[in-house]
Motif scaffolding. Structure first.
Motif, PDB file in Angstrom:
ATOM      1  N   TYR A  52      10.533 -15.599   5.180  1.00 33.97           N
ATOM      2  CA  TYR A  52      11.095 -16.942   5.355  1.00 33.97           C
ATOM      3  C   TYR A  52      11.826 -16.987   6.693  1.00 33.97           C
ATOM      4  N   GLU A  53      11.359 -17.825   7.601  1.00 34.68           N
ATOM      5  CA  GLU A  53      11.962 -17.943   8.925  1.00 34.68           C
ATOM      6  C   GLU A  53      11.992 -19.402   9.364  1.00 34.68           C
ATOM      7  N   GLU A  54      13.162 -19.849   9.781  1.00 35.02           N
ATOM      8  CA  GLU A  54      13.327 -21.184  10.361  1.00 35.02           C
ATOM      9  C   GLU A  54      12.677 -22.258   9.483  1.00 35.02           C
ATOM     10  N   ASN A  55      13.046 -22.235   8.209  1.00 27.32           N
ATOM     11  CA  ASN A  55      12.618 -23.249   7.238  1.00 27.32           C
ATOM     12  C   ASN A  55      11.133 -23.230   6.924  1.00 27.32           C
ATOM     13  N   GLU A  56      10.462 -22.137   7.265  1.00 27.09           N
ATOM     14  CA  GLU A  56       9.051 -21.989   6.916  1.00 27.09           C
ATOM     15  C   GLU A  56       8.823 -20.620   6.291  1.00 27.09           C
ATOM     16  N   VAL A  57       7.845 -20.559   5.407  1.00 23.80           N
ATOM     17  CA  VAL A  57       7.400 -19.283   4.865  1.00 23.80           C
ATOM     18  C   VAL A  57       6.093 -18.942   5.564  1.00 23.80           C
ATOM     19  N   LEU A  58       6.075 -17.788   6.220  1.00 28.49           N
ATOM     20  CA  LEU A  58       4.937 -17.411   7.050  1.00 28.49           C
ATOM     21  C   LEU A  58       4.305 -16.118   6.559  1.00 28.49           C
ATOM     22  N   TYR A  59       2.976 -16.068   6.609  1.00 30.11           N
ATOM     23  CA  TYR A  59       2.282 -14.808   6.363  1.00 30.11           C
ATOM     24  C   TYR A  59       2.447 -13.914   7.582  1.00 30.11           C
ATOM     25  N   ILE A  60       2.862 -12.670   7.359  1.00 27.46           N
ATOM     26  CA  ILE A  60       2.980 -11.727   8.466  1.00 27.46           C
ATOM     27  C   ILE A  60       2.012 -10.554   8.327  1.00 27.46           C
ATOM     28  N   ASP A  61       1.317 -10.469   7.203  1.00 25.83           N
ATOM     29  CA  ASP A  61       0.290  -9.439   7.039  1.00 25.83           C
ATOM     30  C   ASP A  61      -0.682  -9.882   5.948  1.00 25.83           C
ATOM     31  N   LYS A  62      -1.901  -9.377   6.062  1.00 25.65           N
ATOM     32  CA  LYS A  62      -2.938  -9.729   5.086  1.00 25.65           C
ATOM     33  C   LYS A  62      -3.971  -8.613   5.048  1.00 25.65           C
ATOM     34  N   VAL A  63      -4.350  -8.219   3.841  1.00 20.52           N
ATOM     35  CA  VAL A  63      -5.431  -7.258   3.650  1.00 20.52           C
ATOM     36  C   VAL A  63      -6.521  -7.983   2.862  1.00 20.52           C
ATOM     37  N   GLU A  64      -7.701  -8.080   3.445  1.00 16.79           N
ATOM     38  CA  GLU A  64      -8.773  -8.893   2.880  1.00 16.79           C
ATOM     39  C   GLU A  64      -9.358  -8.295   1.590  1.00 16.79           C
ATOM     40  N   SER A  65      -9.843  -9.183   0.761  1.00 10.44           N
ATOM     41  CA  SER A  65     -10.530  -8.796  -0.465  1.00 10.44           C
ATOM     42  C   SER A  65     -11.827  -8.059  -0.147  1.00 10.44           C
ATOM     43  N   ARG A  66     -12.248  -7.210  -1.062  1.00 10.81           N
ATOM     44  CA  ARG A  66     -13.531  -6.542  -0.904  1.00 10.81           C
ATOM     45  C   ARG A  66     -14.689  -7.432  -1.380  1.00 10.81           C
ATOM     46  N   TYR A  67     -14.346  -8.560  -2.010  1.00  9.63           N
ATOM     47  CA  TYR A  67     -15.363  -9.449  -2.550  1.00  9.63           C
ATOM     48  C   TYR A  67     -15.833 -10.447  -1.488  1.00  9.63           C
ATOM     49  N   PRO A  68     -17.045 -10.992  -1.629  1.00  7.66           N
ATOM     50  CA  PRO A  68     -17.592 -11.914  -0.621  1.00  7.66           C
ATOM     51  C   PRO A  68     -16.765 -13.191  -0.458  1.00  7.66           C
ATOM     52  N   VAL A  69     -16.154 -13.681  -1.558  1.00  4.95           N
ATOM     53  CA  VAL A  69     -15.354 -14.903  -1.480  1.00  4.95           C
ATOM     54  C   VAL A  69     -14.000 -14.553  -0.891  1.00  4.95           C
ATOM     55  N   ARG A  70     -13.662 -15.129   0.263  1.00  2.97           N
ATOM     56  CA  ARG A  70     -12.447 -14.783   0.976  1.00  2.97           C
ATOM     57  C   ARG A  70     -11.413 -15.906   0.914  1.00  2.97           C
ATOM     58  N   MET A  71     -10.154 -15.513   1.100  1.00  2.90           N
ATOM     59  CA  MET A  71      -9.049 -16.469   1.130  1.00  2.90           C
ATOM     60  C   MET A  71      -8.933 -17.084   2.523  1.00  2.90           C
ATOM     61  N   TYR A  72      -8.763 -18.419   2.563  1.00  2.54           N
ATOM     62  CA  TYR A  72      -8.569 -19.082   3.846  1.00  2.54           C
ATOM     63  C   TYR A  72      -7.073 -19.069   4.167  1.00  2.54           C
ATOM     64  N   SER A  73      -6.628 -17.943   4.671  1.00  2.00           N
ATOM     65  CA  SER A  73      -5.230 -17.786   5.062  1.00  2.00           C
ATOM     66  C   SER A  73      -5.200 -16.894   6.291  1.00  2.00           C
ATOM     67  N   ARG A  74      -4.203 -17.117   7.157  1.00  2.00           N
ATOM     68  CA  ARG A  74      -4.133 -16.359   8.402  1.00  2.00           C
ATOM     69  C   ARG A  74      -2.713 -15.861   8.644  1.00  2.00           C
ATOM     70  N   ILE A  75      -2.627 -14.704   9.281  1.00  2.00           N
ATOM     71  CA  ILE A  75      -1.325 -14.181   9.681  1.00  2.00           C
ATOM     72  C   ILE A  75      -0.693 -15.151  10.679  1.00  2.00           C
ATOM     73  N   GLY A  76       0.578 -15.473  10.441  1.00  2.00           N
ATOM     74  CA  GLY A  76       1.279 -16.410  11.301  1.00  2.00           C
ATOM     75  C   GLY A  76       1.201 -17.850  10.839  1.00  2.00           C
TER      76      GLY A  76
END
Length: 252
Positions: free
Chosen positions: A100-124
């Protein structure tokens, strides 16, 4: 030499309880006053203890400066990453780390799934703050006054029928998360995506980051994902202990 270091270090937790005189230090260490004095003088020379006018010793300013510097240079992402990778290898699903930084919650790391269907999320990228499990964990740790102030300012988009509808519902959920120590997003942002998360805490017990496991329901049902909660919490506790420098195990 190791015994000398051990004795010197044993003085610090004693003085953390309050100032102590030479006799008290010697008694606690089980050594002669001359030995205790030699140790105290060495610590004093390095600024780790300070001798007051009443001849009692207390913790020195240098010790607090070192502690503050250590905290400021801690990188929760660096500490957490290998544990996130291990969790991903165990369950196969997407693992996120957020702060939580400056009134926002931000992703700072992500480890992708091994499955073909992926999450639409990005670091930062900011998360959907009113529904994301990591956001609930981070905001739940704030004071009641802070939680209410934030809740009153937020918009509450209905991403899905399961989205948080308003401030009252959001505050109620944050209170529940604060009590139980974990959070979920079961189709609140995307109907097909479920998520379960746990907090990462610093030495003072405050939440410094939050981690989660997410998966689409075509891969695993919400009920099946919830069975991973003990594993997610154990991982978060392991990261917390490493981040805070504590080796004490925590029950899940």
């Amino acid at each position: 030499m190791s015994q000398t270091v051990d004795r010197a270090l044993s003085i610090l937790p004693l003085l953390a309880q309050g100032p102590a005189d030479l006799g008290q230090v010697a008694d606690r260490l089980g050594v002669h006053k001359s030995t205790a004095l030699r140790l105290l003088r060495t610590l004093h020379e390095h600024g780790l203890v300070y001798r007051q006018q009443d001849q009692r010793y207390r913790l020195g300013a240098r010790l607090f400066a070192l502690a503050q510097e250590a905290v400021e240079n801690l990188d929760v992402r660096e500490i957490a990453h290998p544990h996130l990778v291990e969790l991903n290898e165990q369950c196969g699903h997407t693992v996120h780390l957020a702060v939580y930084e400056e009134n926002e919650v931000l992703y700072i790391d992500k480890v992708e799934s091994r499955y073909p269907v992926r999450m639409y999320s990005r670091i930062g990228k900011p998360v959907a703050i009113t529904v994301a499990a990591v956001a609930k964990l981070l905001l739940a740790d704030l004071s009641e006054t802070e939680r209410r102030a934030i809740a009153d300012k937020l918009d509450y988009p209905m991403y899905t029928p399961r989205s948080t509808p308003g401030a009252a519902a959001f505050l109620k959920e944050l209170a529940a998360v604060r009590e139980q120590g974990w959070a979920t997003d079961l189709g609140g942002h995307e109907e097909s995506i479920n998520c379960v998360g746990a907090p990462i805490r610093g030495a003072d017990g405050r939440v410094v980051a939050a981690m989660s496991v997410s998966a689409p329901n075509v891969v695993v049902t919400a009920e099946e994902l919830l069975t991973l909660l003990p594993l997610v919490r154990r991982t978060a506790d392991t990261i917390s202990r490493e981040y805070s420098g504590s080796n004490r195990p925590k029950k899940v």
